[in-house]
Design an enzyme around this catalytic site. Structure first.
Site, PDB file in Angstrom:
ATOM      1  N   ASP A   1     -12.093 -10.412  -0.648  1.00 44.64           N
ATOM      2  CA  ASP A   1     -13.469 -10.577   0.030  1.00 44.64           C
ATOM      3  C   ASP A   1     -14.503  -9.667  -0.721  1.00 44.64           C
ATOM      4  OD1 ASP A   1     -12.645  -8.238   0.942  1.00 44.64           O
ATOM      5  OD2 ASP A   1     -12.269  -8.878   3.204  1.00 44.64           O
TER       6      ASP A   1
ATOM      7  N   HIS B   1     -10.157  -6.049  -2.146  1.00 44.14           N
ATOM      8  CA  HIS B   1     -11.383  -6.048  -1.083  1.00 44.14           C
ATOM      9  C   HIS B   1     -12.550  -5.150  -1.978  1.00 44.14           C
ATOM     10  CE1 HIS B   1      -8.866  -7.432   1.988  1.00 44.14           C
ATOM     11  NE2 HIS B   1      -8.102  -6.495   1.599  1.00 44.14           N
TER      12      HIS B   1
ATOM     13  N   GLU C   1       0.982  -1.230   0.094  1.00 42.91           N
ATOM     14  CA  GLU C   1       0.072  -0.069   0.146  1.00 42.91           C
ATOM     15  C   GLU C   1       0.939   1.153   0.091  1.00 42.91           C
ATOM     16  OE1 GLU C   1      -2.889  -0.429   3.103  1.00 42.91           O
ATOM     17  OE2 GLU C   1      -3.667  -2.261   2.261  1.00 42.91           O
TER      18      GLU C   1
ATOM     19  N   ASN D   1       2.132  -5.264  -3.193  1.00 48.24           N
ATOM     20  CA  ASN D   1       0.802  -5.632  -2.999  1.00 48.24           C
ATOM     21  C   ASN D   1       0.054  -4.121  -2.526  1.00 48.24           C
ATOM     22  OD1 ASN D   1      -1.186  -7.615  -2.131  1.00 48.24           O
ATOM     23  ND2 ASN D   1      -1.293  -6.973  -0.172  1.00 48.24           N
TER      24      ASN D   1
ATOM     25  N   GLU E   1      -6.142 -10.879  -1.543  1.00 46.62           N
ATOM     26  CA  GLU E   1      -6.820 -10.626  -0.122  1.00 46.62           C
ATOM     27  C   GLU E   1      -8.508 -10.636  -0.350  1.00 46.62           C
ATOM     28  OE1 GLU E   1      -5.361  -7.357   2.269  1.00 46.62           O
ATOM     29  OE2 GLU E   1      -3.374  -7.822   1.941  1.00 46.62           O
TER      30      GLU E   1
HETATM   31  C1  XIL Z   1      -5.888  -6.367   8.358  1.00 46.56           C
HETATM   32  C2  XIL Z   1      -6.400  -7.766   9.367  1.00 46.56           C
HETATM   33  O1  XIL Z   1      -7.124  -8.531   8.526  1.00 46.56           O
HETATM   34  C3  XIL Z   1      -6.876  -7.464  10.706  1.00 46.56           C
HETATM   35  O2  XIL Z   1      -7.142  -8.620  11.494  1.00 46.56           O
HETATM   36  C4  XIL Z   1      -5.759  -6.296  11.057  1.00 46.56           C
HETATM   37  O3  XIL Z   1      -6.339  -5.825  12.449  1.00 46.56           O
HETATM   38  C5  XIL Z   1      -5.633  -5.145  10.086  1.00 46.56           C
HETATM   39  O4  XIL Z   1      -5.226  -5.723   8.875  1.00 46.56           O
HETATM   40  N1  XIL Z   1      -4.848  -4.862   3.711  1.00 46.56           N
HETATM   41  C6  XIL Z   1      -3.805  -5.728   4.101  1.00 46.56           C
HETATM   42  C7  XIL Z   1      -4.180  -6.469   5.259  1.00 46.56           C
HETATM   43  O5  XIL Z   1      -2.671  -5.746   3.491  1.00 46.56           O
HETATM   44  O6  XIL Z   1      -3.014  -6.626   5.842  1.00 46.56           O
HETATM   45  C8  XIL Z   1      -5.105  -6.138   6.086  1.00 46.56           C
HETATM   46  O7  XIL Z   1      -5.433  -6.917   7.171  1.00 46.56           O
HETATM   47  C9  XIL Z   1      -6.444  -5.694   5.459  1.00 46.56           C
HETATM   48  C10 XIL Z   1      -6.128  -4.535   4.378  1.00 46.56           C
END
Ligand code: XIL
Length: 671
Positions: free
Chosen positions: A286, A256, A179, A220, A284
């Site tokens: 969802d 996401h 990020e 990422n 990641e």
């Molecule tokens: C999130 C986790 O799911 C949580 O449990 C934690 O408190 C915060 O981070 N992008 C990412 C992940 O790269 O590491 C994040 O994960 C979600 C957003």
């Protein structure tokens, strides 16, 4: 997570809500209520058959009780699903800086070790997540203000954390930087950006490679799934890394998504990264639902999930998908991100398979249930080899998995990416459009209707014939510049054609600079993303086409554009009237002076022409005339001015006979 979601009536593959409630209430449930036998193979088996991974983000407490051995966890159902359905794990938090080095030089690997142990025991791989991120990084790091100190602390962190599992075959890769970009494509102002500057990302990748020479090293980020300012900034950075030899292997698109929010150009965007030779991971995934969740929205969610799976299946270099959790009850949503809910494949509390689970399953197995690949095809033999054509034949494969043989992929062996040259449905192919005088190494893989791929056949090697081509390609069109940034620009031009027989190989993009014109890019198509340009600089570029015999076309016409950005000095302009006569006058020199305290790398002079006056000659400046308003930008030799330094330009004006007015209202700005 809240449980206040309205009750809903889902039809689950294994349990209905009624069943679950009955079980909770201790009521005996006849086996008949189980809708379907659980005979379908788990997601991981179908994914493996399609050459992809299918993973989940693991919670170390639920899976392993946070222990290093991970012999049991806090949630047996969670653990069981994690072990059976998935073949890849990304630790949700356990390898982040906050956990692995909470205070300086105090390394804590128990959680990570536990997840790696569990993965090894279950034939899964682990993707390390994440080394440098603006979140979940302790204050002792984010408060550093000295670049040398920050480099030492960061390189040590990377060396220790990556080094911990460098010899462990289960840990196959890392998110090195997470990020790092804002939505507009600029760099996010985290501690590394602020203290070390732009170079920190390349430095981190280099440090990670030094710590593990085998790991797949990824960048990422989120909101880079579609083509937009942010993904293009990432694209430009990683293309530059590839050109410069910075060790990067993959890009993770977090994905996401919100319900029905998958960008229309998702596949096209993955493809452009894949075309750089990079692996793309859906890292990641969802898909969150605006509350309240309804059957209709669950069906849409299922369709959305299937579309993500199909997108990854469509691109050979999409390595696989990681879903960000197992069940809705343990998702990071909505508490930590957004108001929407229920983003995963398994239901909260019951762990029932949601419609999205079924749709992912069906997308992975193409609806056939077949996970057995066809037999390996015979080694191809080449015949009728011409300058651009060849015929290949091989012994056919058989398919015993039930879905039936669909055809063959004919691959060219080339190293990192082996492009598919043809996809015949029978065990022969006529290859066309080959490059003359070129060695080809070819192998075949058979495909069945479930998408299962056989092992690769043996290789056949042949050489195409030579053509005596002395005819250069036609002249390319004049390039047009767009997306101009401080270090980047995109050029497009009308394509050339090649009639000499060897075929068009690509283009050379030149910068016009006098004696030698450097080549800025050598694209194979009629567009180029230029990177590494200098801010505030005028670029005059032209294109020549190349054919496969090495003939170069005539140069196209040139295009001039100016990169943006730059220094903070001020400037002044002093016009000197050298001579005038009734119908005209000359300003020479017109002197630009840097009145600031830092070097400037460009300037802009504006002035006004009285009505009826026109510029008939100009020198040492790039003039843009808009009605009576004139803008002058520097040429290469008078653009950069040290404090108090000067540069000059001049021009001649024609005016109506007897009109005594002169150009006026001169002003200078920089940059
Ligand atoms: C999130 C986790 O799911 C949580 O449990 C934690 O408190 C915060 O981070 N992008 C990412 C992940 O790269 O590491 C994040 O994960 C979600 C957003």
């Amino acid at each position: 997570m809240t449980d206040s979601v309205p009750r809903r009536r889902w039809t689950f593959r294994r349990f209905s809500l009624m069943t679950a409630l009955a079980v909770v209430a201790g009521i005996a449930v006849p086996l008949l209520v189980i809708h379907e036998p659980a005979a379908a193979a788990p997601l991981r088996q179908h994914a493996t058959a399609r050459g992809k991974f299918f993973g989940y983000a693991a919670n170390a407490a639920l899976l392993c009780n946070n222990s290093a051995t991970c012999t049991s966890g806090q949630d047996a159902t969670y653990r069981n699903i994690g072990q059976t359905e998935f073949n890849q794990i990304t630790p949700e938090n356990s390898m982040k800086w906050q956990i692995t080095e909470p205070t300086d030089n105090n390394f804590q690997f128990a959680e990570g070790d536990g997840i790696v142990a569990n993965a090894t025991a279950n034939g899964q791989t682990v993707h390390g997540h994440t080394l440098l991120w603006h979140q979940q990084t302790p204050g002792y790091v984010t408060s550093i203000t000295n670049a040398a100190t920050l480099r030492t602390v960061t390189n040590d962190h990377i060396a220790q954390v990556v080094g911990r599992w460098a010899g462990n075959a289960t840990v196959t890769g890392w998110d090195v930087v997470n990020e790092a970009f804002n939505e507009d494509g600029s760099r996010r102002g985290n501690v590394w950006q602020n203290v070390i500057g732009n170079g920190y990302i390349a430095e981190a990748f280099t440090a990670a490679r030094a710590a593990d020479s085998n790991a797949q090293l990824c960048y990422n980020d989120f909101n880079i799934e579609g083509i937009n300012n942010k993904s293009t900034a990432v694209f430009n950075m990683v293309s530059q890394f590839r050109q410069q030899g910075v060790p990067i292997d993959c890009v993770g698109m977090q994905a996401h998504f919100v319900l029905n929010g998958i960008p229309g150009n998702f596949q096209q965007n993955i493809q452009r990264f894949a075309d750089l030779g990079l692996t793309v991971r859906i890292s990641e995934l969802d898909i969150r639902i605006p509350s309240p969740t309804t059957d209709t929205k669950l069906a849409q969610q299922a369709t959305n999930y299937a579309s993500v799976v199909n997108t990854c299946l469509a691109i050979a270099r999409c390595a696989g998908i990681t879903v960000w959790g197992i069940d809705d009850g343990h998702s990071w949503l909505p508490n930590e991100c957004c108001p929407e809910i229920d983003p995963l494949l398994f239901a909260r509390n019951t762990y029932a398979q949601k419609p999205a689970y079924t749709s992912v399953h069906n997308a992975l197995d193409n609806g056939t249930g077949d996970t057995t690949p066809p037999s390996t095809p015979g080694t191809p033999t080449a015949s009728n080899v011409g300058t651009t054509t060849a015929t290949l034949n091989w012994t056919a494969s058989t398919d015993t998995g039930g879905s039936g043989l669909a055809g063959y992929n004919v691959h060219r062996e080339q190293g990192a990416t082996d492009p598919i040259l043809a996809t015949p449905t029978t065990n022969t192919v006529n290859l066309t459009n080959l490059t003359p005088n070129t060695q080809y190494q070819i192998y075949i893989r058979a495909r069945d209707n479930a998408g299962n791929l056989s092992a690769a056949s043996g290789l056949v090697t042949f050489m195409t014939g030579q053509v005596n081509d002395t005819v250069p390609p036609s002249t390319p069109g004049t390039p047009t510049a767009s997306n101009i940034g401080s270090t980047t620009a995109t050029l497009n031009w009308a394509a050339s054609t090649d009639t000499g027989g060897s075929g068009l190989a690509g283009y050379n993009v030149y910068r016009e600079q006098g004696a030698t014109d450097p080549i800025l890019a050598t694209p194979t198509t009629n567009s180029a993303n230029l990177t590494n340009l200098t801010a505030n600089t005028s670029y005059q570029v032209y294109i020549r086409a190349r054919d496969n015999a090495g003939n170069l076309s005539n140069p196209s016409a040139t295009t001039t554009f100016m990169t943006t950005g730059g220094g903070t000095g001020g400037c002044s302009v002093t016009p000197t009237l050298q001579t005038q006569w009734p119908t005209g006058y000359v300003f020479e020199p017109t002197t630009v002076r840097n009145t600031g305290s830092t070097t400037i790398t460009t300037w802009t002079v504006t002035f006004t022409l009285p009505a009826g006056h026109t510029i008939v000659g100009s020198w040492n400046g790039i003039f843009t005339i808009n009605g009576q308003n004139v803008t002058v930008r520097p040429v290469s030799h008078n653009a950069t001015l040290a404090p108090n330094g000067t540069g000059t330009f001049g021009f001649q004006v024609s005016r109506p006979n007897g009109n005594t007015a002169l150009a006026n209202t001169f002003a200078c700005t920089s940059p």
